[in-house]
Enzyme design. Structure first.
Site, PDB file in Angstrom:
ATOM      1  N   SER A 158       0.874  -1.094  -0.077  1.00  0.00           N
ATOM      2  CA  SER A 158       0.071  -0.004   0.121  1.00  0.00           C
ATOM      3  C   SER A 158       0.864   1.289  -0.055  1.00  0.00           C
ATOM      4  CB  SER A 158      -0.903   0.002   1.349  1.00  0.00           C
ATOM      5  OG  SER A 158      -1.451   1.190   1.537  1.00  0.00           O
ATOM      6  N   TYR A 184      -0.179  -0.165  10.444  1.00  0.00           N
ATOM      7  CA  TYR A 184      -0.475  -0.402   9.342  1.00  0.00           C
ATOM      8  C   TYR A 184       0.506  -0.018   8.247  1.00  0.00           C
ATOM      9  CZ  TYR A 184      -3.076  -1.001   4.728  1.00  0.00           C
ATOM     10  OH  TYR A 184      -3.464  -1.533   3.332  1.00  0.00           O
TER      11      TYR A 184
END
Length: 303
Positions: A158, A184
């Site tokens: 990501s 994350y």
């Protein structure tokens, strides 16, 4: 070395990047194949003739998706198997139940920006799921991938990797305040570092390993993100799930990237280096070979 580019870009869909590719006889596994871009990844691979196994937590949802894809594509080699990536016993059970070669492994599942949650081992849950689960799975399936002779492993990362390097001395937020996005981001950097080191280690086995940024897609992945933050995203240029799955499918199956390994792609092309302040490109720390080696060794000790 020149940057790897393809005729595809931001708006290309999974169906477009795989058009004309025949995957008959190829066996594939997609984690998280029952939701979000996982569904479209499975659909594209199945439409090209591959055997696809959806490795999912919710097998009832998996069976529904598999049934729909069989109906849509006419390919009845779409299967479902249980896996809980945060549980290494479940990961091992999945790998041990696999027999025969595996040509394509798409490490697609993930959790994002959740409140602090720890596994029974004390591991931070996002890192345990997004990185350690997929690391253990790839390790467990290594022999099946090697048996294929020309296997591809795809690691879905990501642009959030730009939020954090991997803190090798404190992977699980034991000595620093927990922040959901930093956790994350760290797990997504780990997904890229896995590709960097895996590409080296497994080259002799004919296995290529690449990572990618799928783009911003509205899916259940955002379920832990507050309404306030989501409202700030209203201006964002979102991709459809079909567009979001395109780069995964390109790396999994396209002849355009045959032999390419250890790279990070976005919008169907190798990513450029990140420019500070921008939300695109790849951070230098995410491609650092020394970090990649240290993370691999640490991960191996943990799993």
């Amino acid at each position: 070395m020149s940057r790897i580019t393809t005729p595809f870009g931001y708006e290309s869909t999974a169906a477009e990047v795989i058009a004309g590719v025949d995957l008959t006889g190829r066996r594939t596994v997609v984690t998280g194949g029952a939701s979000g871009i996982g569904v479209e990844t499975v659909r594209a691979l199945a439409a090209a003739g591959a055997e696809v196994t959806l490795a999912v937590r919710n097998t009832a949802a998996g069976e529904r998706v598999a049934g729909q894809i069989i109906e849509d594509t006419g390919n009845n080699h779409v299967f479902v198997a249980p896996i809980e990536l945060a549980d290494q016993a479940s990961v091992r059970a999945f790998a041990q139940s696999w027999s025969g070669p595996l040509h394509i492994l798409v490490n697609n599942a993930g959790v994002m920006a959740e409140p602090l949650n720890r596994t029974p081992e004390g591991w931070e849950h996002q890192f345990a799921t997004n990185h350690l689960g997929h690391f253990g799975l790839a390790l467990g399936l290594h022999d099946a991938l090697a048996a294929a002779g020309d296997a591809r492993v795809v690691s879905v990362s990501s642009s959030a990797h730009l939020r954090s390097d991997v803190h090798l001395d404190d992977l699980h937020f034991e000595n620093r305040p927990y922040e959901p996005w930093a956790a994350y981001g760290q797990s997504k950097t780990a997904n890229i570092l896995f590709a960097v080191e895996g590409a080296k280690r497994w080259a002799a086995d004919g296995i290529v390993v690449n990572a990618l940024m799928p783009g911003g897609i509205r899916t259940a992945l955002q379920r832990h993100v507050s309404a306030d933050v989501q409202r700030q995203w209203d201006e964002y240029r979102w991709k459809t799930t079909e567009q979001g799955a395109a780069t995964s499918v390109l790396l999994a199956a396209s002849p355009l990237v045959q032999g390419v390994t250890g790279k990070y792609f976005e919008d169907n092309n190798e990513a450029l280096p990140n420019v500070v302040g921008e939300n695109t490109g790849v951070a230098a720390y995410a491609l650092d070979p020394e970090s990649a080696l240290r993370l691999w060794d640490l991960s191996e000790q943990l799993v």
